[in-house]
Design an enzyme around this catalytic site. Structure first.
Site, PDB file in Angstrom:
ATOM      1  N   TYR A  30      37.271 -27.086 -30.643  1.00 59.02           N
ATOM      2  CA  TYR A  30      38.590 -26.941 -30.442  1.00 59.02           C
ATOM      3  C   TYR A  30      39.230 -26.327 -31.796  1.00 59.02           C
ATOM      4  O   TYR A  30      40.263 -27.072 -32.256  1.00 59.02           O
ATOM      5  CB  TYR A  30      39.342 -28.310 -29.998  1.00 59.02           C
ATOM      6  CG  TYR A  30      38.493 -29.065 -28.776  1.00 59.02           C
ATOM      7  CD1 TYR A  30      38.818 -28.462 -27.350  1.00 59.02           C
ATOM      8  CD2 TYR A  30      37.895 -29.859 -28.936  1.00 59.02           C
ATOM      9  CE1 TYR A  30      38.290 -28.972 -26.429  1.00 59.02           C
ATOM     10  CE2 TYR A  30      37.012 -30.525 -27.780  1.00 59.02           C
ATOM     11  CZ  TYR A  30      37.398 -30.069 -26.453  1.00 59.02           C
ATOM     12  OH  TYR A  30      36.731 -30.476 -25.417  1.00 59.02           O
ATOM     13  N   ASP A 266      32.014 -39.372 -11.958  1.00 61.02           N
ATOM     14  CA  ASP A 266      31.658 -39.052 -13.012  1.00 61.02           C
ATOM     15  C   ASP A 266      31.357 -39.988 -14.277  1.00 61.02           C
ATOM     16  O   ASP A 266      32.111 -40.741 -14.669  1.00 61.02           O
ATOM     17  CB  ASP A 266      32.835 -37.942 -13.717  1.00 61.02           C
ATOM     18  CG  ASP A 266      32.227 -37.231 -15.001  1.00 61.02           C
ATOM     19  OD1 ASP A 266      31.281 -37.715 -15.478  1.00 61.02           O
ATOM     20  OD2 ASP A 266      33.196 -36.519 -15.466  1.00 61.02           O
TER      21      ASP A 266
HETATM   22  C1  LIG Z   1      31.588 -35.248 -22.048  1.00 64.02           C
HETATM   23  C2  LIG Z   1      31.907 -35.267 -20.632  1.00 64.02           C
HETATM   24  C3  LIG Z   1      31.914 -34.245 -19.804  1.00 64.02           C
HETATM   25  C4  LIG Z   1      31.471 -32.960 -20.044  1.00 64.02           C
HETATM   26  O1  LIG Z   1      30.319 -33.056 -20.637  1.00 64.02           O
HETATM   27  P1  LIG Z   1      29.582 -31.883 -21.610  1.00 64.02           P
HETATM   28  O2  LIG Z   1      28.171 -31.943 -21.763  1.00 64.02           O
HETATM   29  O3  LIG Z   1      30.386 -31.783 -22.757  1.00 64.02           O
HETATM   30  O4  LIG Z   1      29.894 -30.412 -20.778  1.00 64.02           O
HETATM   31  C5  LIG Z   1      32.333 -34.508 -18.403  1.00 64.02           C
HETATM   32  N1  LIG Z   1      32.654 -35.680 -17.907  1.00 64.02           N
HETATM   33  C6  LIG Z   1      32.801 -36.687 -18.874  1.00 64.02           C
HETATM   34  C7  LIG Z   1      33.312 -38.072 -18.358  1.00 64.02           C
HETATM   35  C8  LIG Z   1      32.449 -36.539 -20.138  1.00 64.02           C
HETATM   36  O5  LIG Z   1      32.765 -37.709 -21.156  1.00 64.02           O
END
Ligand SMILES: *Cc1c(COP(=O)(O)O)cnc(C)c1O
Length: 447
Positions: A30, A266
């Site tokens: 960023y 996630d």
């Molecule tokens: C960091 C993160 C991502 C993205 O992962 P990258 O390896 O940076 O692409 C997605 N979801 C969550 C919850 C994250 O903390």
């Protein structure tokens, strides 16, 4: 805390040249090409310490309070992980995954299936967290399509973060994810309000009651289009270090089940004990249909992520017109990353990680508690090995970072948040260094 050592005159020119090229040519996360930052140079890292050179040449050894964006759970130069990487280098670093397979990928998949919540038994090895979220959302779309349903929207809550590529960005908080900047390109999904803060909020808590009513009504309105619910269970990380309740998570699960949508957790930030239990979603009896893991998967050594799904989802996707899951990155199942990830998970299992995280939680709660008395502080919260101090105003990042560095700690605040997610191997003494430095840095800069 070691005192900064004087500059070494022999390499100050090299250091200056490196920083000058960085400023002129290298993007950072960023970052602006017009007003580049003055980053510190990392010379090496070991245990929980980074050896930094400041722009003025000062060399410092500091405790890493960030685990390199939450990845380096065992710290740096971990003998077991170094050995695993070396052993794998002696065989092969990479080989394609189309038509071929290998022990590092299969061994890692076996461990992940073992560790994952019940029923998640199909593994897609992706090369980053964002890609894993892309794959998870694609999986959900293909699963519905294969059953003759064109469901194209995702249901999530405000305040989340799921990555920077387009599909993950589209379910990231609309403001935090700068959706207005990408209008017309970014798909538009359905956002419920952010669930009220607090891990232990009860179902009859008034804020929870109001949130549930709004969320149920919103879901009902869009139910026919919703392919899946996508959420970070219990802790929204990069979206604002917001802790929310398993009860609210359960409401989202119920809605998905009632309306035939899938549930995607996630756990890229929360997985592998970061919030206490192995998975943040373990606080709920019902497992997700799809799980994304990343960040700490290789102990911070290499980029790797994975998507796990149920047999039902895997077979459903495969019955569709496309005949399979339509994704296959070049570096899928990279053997080097898989070998290190397996060693990392073995280490996690060999150590009493849950107790270590409980120890860190106590130290953070105690050490950061002092911040609650500061004028500038709105809230202090901890969950697992995560400690957060929320200010009443945006953090003056450069100043707070410098003040913490002067006290021997590397920290990277954002928005109104100064937080730490230390490596699990951080000693009590180093945790005290971290919490003391953060509280003092906040007091120095913000009062
Ligand atoms: C960091 C993160 C991502 C993205 O992962 P990258 O390896 O940076 O692409 C997605 N979801 C969550 C919850 C994250 O903390």
């Amino acid at each position: 805390m070691p005192a900064p050592t004087p500059d070494d005159p022999d390499d100050s020119a090299a250091l200056e040249a490196l920083l000058a090229f960085d400023r002129a040519h290298v993007w950072h996360p960023y970052s602006s090409a017009l007003t580049p930052q003055d980053p510190h140079v990392v010379e090496s890292a070991e245990g929980v310490r980074l050896t930094l050179r400041g722009p003025d040449g000062t060399r410092r050894e500091v405790v890493d309070a960030m685990s390199s964006w939450w990845c380096a759970i065992h710290g740096y130069r971990v003998p077991e992980l170094d050995d695993a990487a070396r052993a794998q280098l002696g065989r092969m670093s990479h080989v394609m995954f189309g038509g071929l397979t290998h022990e590092p990928a299969v061994g890692l998949a076996r461990r992940l299936v073992d560790l994952a919540p019940d029923g998640l038994e199909h593994v897609f090895l992706a090369d980053s967290g964002s890609v894993s979220v892309e794959v998870a959302t694609k999986m959900a779309l293909q699963w519905h399509l294969a059953a003759g349903r064109r469901r194209t929207r995702f249901f999530t809550v405000r305040g989340g973060y799921h990555g920077d590529t387009f599909s993950p960005m589209s379910v990231t908080d609309p403001e935090g994810g700068m959706h207005s900047l990408f209008r017309g390109v970014l798909p538009e999904h359905v956002f419920a309000p952010r669930p009220p803060g607090g891990l232990d909020l009860a179902p009859d808590d008034p804020a929870t009651v109001a949130w549930e009513r709004t969320t149920r009504a919103l879901f009902a309105e869009h139910a026919r289009d919703v392919a899946a619910v996508v959420v970070e269970p219990v802790l929204q990380g990069a979206g604002g270090m917001h802790v929310w309740s398993p009860y609210a998570l359960g409401v989202l699960h119920d809605l998905a089940r009632e309306h035939g949508a899938l549930v995607i957790h996630d756990e890229i930030a929360t997985g592998f004990h970061r919030t206490g239990p192995l998975w943040a979603g373990d606080r709920l009896a019902s497992p997700p249909d799809i799980l994304c893991v990343g960040k700490a998967l290789t102990g911070g050594y290499l980029t790797l992520a994975a998507v796990l799904c149920t047999r039902e989802v895997a077979e459903g996707v495969s019955r569709g017109e496309a005949g399979g899951l339509m994704h296959g990155p070049t570096f899928m199942g990279n053997p080097l990353a898989c070998a290190v990830a397996s060693a990392n998970l073995d280490l996690l299992a060999a150590r009493d990680t849950a107790s270590e995280v409980a120890r860190i939680e106590r130290a953070l709660r105690e050490g950061l508690g002092a911040a609650a008395g500061l004028e500038s502080v709105a809230d202090v919260r901890t969950v697992g090995a995560v400690g957060v101090v929320e200010l009443r105003e945006p953090v003056r990042v450069a100043e707070v970072t410098a003040a913490a560095l002067a006290r021997g700690v590397w920290v990277r605040p954002f928005r109104t948040l100064v937080y730490t997610m230390p490596p699990y191997v951080t000693s009590d003494a180093d945790l005290a260094t971290v919490t003391t430095a953060l509280v003092a840095a906040i007091e120095d800069v913000h009062g």
